[in-house]
Design an enzyme around this catalytic site. Structure first.
Site, PDB file in Angstrom:
ATOM      1  N   ARG A  48       0.857  -1.185   0.000  1.00 22.76           N
ATOM      2  CA  ARG A  48       0.000   0.000   0.000  1.00 22.76           C
ATOM      3  C   ARG A  48       0.898   1.241   0.000  1.00 22.76           C
ATOM      4  NH1 ARG A  48      -3.192  -3.195  -1.377  1.00 22.76           N
ATOM      5  NH2 ARG A  48      -5.054  -3.941  -0.267  1.00 22.76           N
ATOM      6  N   GLU A  49       0.698   2.116  -0.963  1.00 22.99           N
ATOM      7  CA  GLU A  49       1.405   3.390  -1.024  1.00 22.99           C
ATOM      8  C   GLU A  49       0.406   4.498  -0.719  1.00 22.99           C
ATOM      9  OE1 GLU A  49       4.653   1.995  -4.413  1.00 22.99           O
ATOM     10  OE2 GLU A  49       3.062   3.423  -4.964  1.00 22.99           O
ATOM     11  N   ALA A  87     -10.149  27.247   2.328  1.00 18.47           N
ATOM     12  CA  ALA A  87      -9.668  26.045   3.012  1.00 18.47           C
ATOM     13  C   ALA A  87      -8.179  26.180   3.267  1.00 18.47           C
ATOM     14  CB  ALA A  87      -9.955  24.794   2.180  1.00 18.47           C
ATOM     15  N   GLU A 103      -7.450  30.673   8.565  1.00 21.29           N
ATOM     16  CA  GLU A 103      -7.459  30.552   7.110  1.00 21.29           C
ATOM     17  C   GLU A 103      -8.471  31.502   6.467  1.00 21.29           C
ATOM     18  OE1 GLU A 103      -5.546  29.100   5.011  1.00 21.29           O
ATOM     19  OE2 GLU A 103      -4.355  27.758   6.270  1.00 21.29           O
ATOM     20  N   GLU A 107      -6.878  34.313   3.991  1.00 21.49           N
ATOM     21  CA  GLU A 107      -7.135  34.176   2.559  1.00 21.49           C
ATOM     22  C   GLU A 107      -8.163  35.162   2.027  1.00 21.49           C
ATOM     23  OE1 GLU A 107      -8.099  30.162   1.556  1.00 21.49           O
ATOM     24  OE2 GLU A 107      -6.071  29.430   1.969  1.00 21.49           O
ATOM     25  N   GLY A 126      -8.289   6.371  -0.850  1.00 26.57           N
ATOM     26  CA  GLY A 126      -7.495   5.330  -1.476  1.00 26.57           C
ATOM     27  C   GLY A 126      -5.995   5.538  -1.373  1.00 26.57           C
ATOM     28  N   GLU A 149       3.260  33.908   1.576  1.00 29.38           N
ATOM     29  CA  GLU A 149       4.188  34.175   0.483  1.00 29.38           C
ATOM     30  C   GLU A 149       4.009  33.100  -0.589  1.00 29.38           C
ATOM     31  OE1 GLU A 149       9.009  34.713  -0.322  1.00 29.38           O
ATOM     32  OE2 GLU A 149       8.235  34.461   1.723  1.00 29.38           O
TER      33      GLU A 149
END
Length: 200
Positions: A48-49, A87, A103, A107, A126, A149
């Site tokens: 699994r990666e 987000a 945030e 933003e 996944g 930045e």
């Protein structure tokens, strides 16, 4: 019957995979790539990666006229400018509400007096550990924003009808924003209630 709980309970032993060994393939600035050998439920082995992610928040910020605070940001992996709810990722030791407040202000320049946690989502189960907390914010006031930045994004306001039309047309495809729209639709239709908290 309690429809809020899945009917199968905690009986998942026949599905569970267990770690045999784990290797860090890459350590980046905030992402880590792992490759594990795992034991399958039937005794077989597989690899699994996956990516270790610190977690993030998304904010559905509602303006006094009912429109939503939105962003347009170029996302390099997909080579597109995406329409998104604000987000950002959690800093080390940072809670979800603190991150959402930070945030939103950094933003967009907005501060919110009322906040409510709607829920969580796992956007890419996944191949990543990422969890995104979904927050709602209202009673907004506008100040000066403070982008990081190297961060470039446009802030604009859109109605729910506009966002739904863009989703239908395939112009809004960001998964977290689509999930945020689901929560917004359910909340405005009276199908869910939030536990609002006031922040001075």
């Amino acid at each position: 019957m309690d429809v809020s709980k899945p009917p199968f309970g905690d009986d998942d032993a026949h599905l569970r995979e267990t770690t045999v060994s784990s290797q860090t393939v890459y350590q980046g600035h905030f992402l880590q790539l792992k490759r594990d050998e795992i034991a399958l439920p039937d005794g077989g082995r597989a690899a699994r990666e996956y990516v270790i992610h610190p977690g993030a928040v998304m904010i559905v910020a509602v303006l006094p006229d009912g429109r939503l605070v939105m962003e347009r940001q170029y996302r390099y992996p997909v080579r597109q400018t995406m329409i998104e709810f604000p987000a950002g990722k959690l800093d080390a030791g940072e809670g979800g509400l603190a991150c959402a407040q930070r945030e939103l202000h950094e933003e967009t320049g907005y501060r919110a007096r009322r906040w409510a946690r709607a829920g969580v989502m796992h956007p890419v189960i996944g191949y990543a550990t990422e969890v995104i907390e979904i927050w709602f914010a209202d009673e907004l006031t506008l100040e000066q924003r403070h982008l990081d930045e190297g961060e470039f994004l446009d802030v604009f306001a859109a109605s729910q009808d506009q966002l739904e039309a863009w989703m239908q047309a395939g112009q809004l495809t960001d998964a977290k924003t689509i999930v945020g729209m689901m929560w917004l639709q359910r909340w405005r239709a009276g199908h869910c209630q939030f536990d609002w908290q006031t922040v001075d």
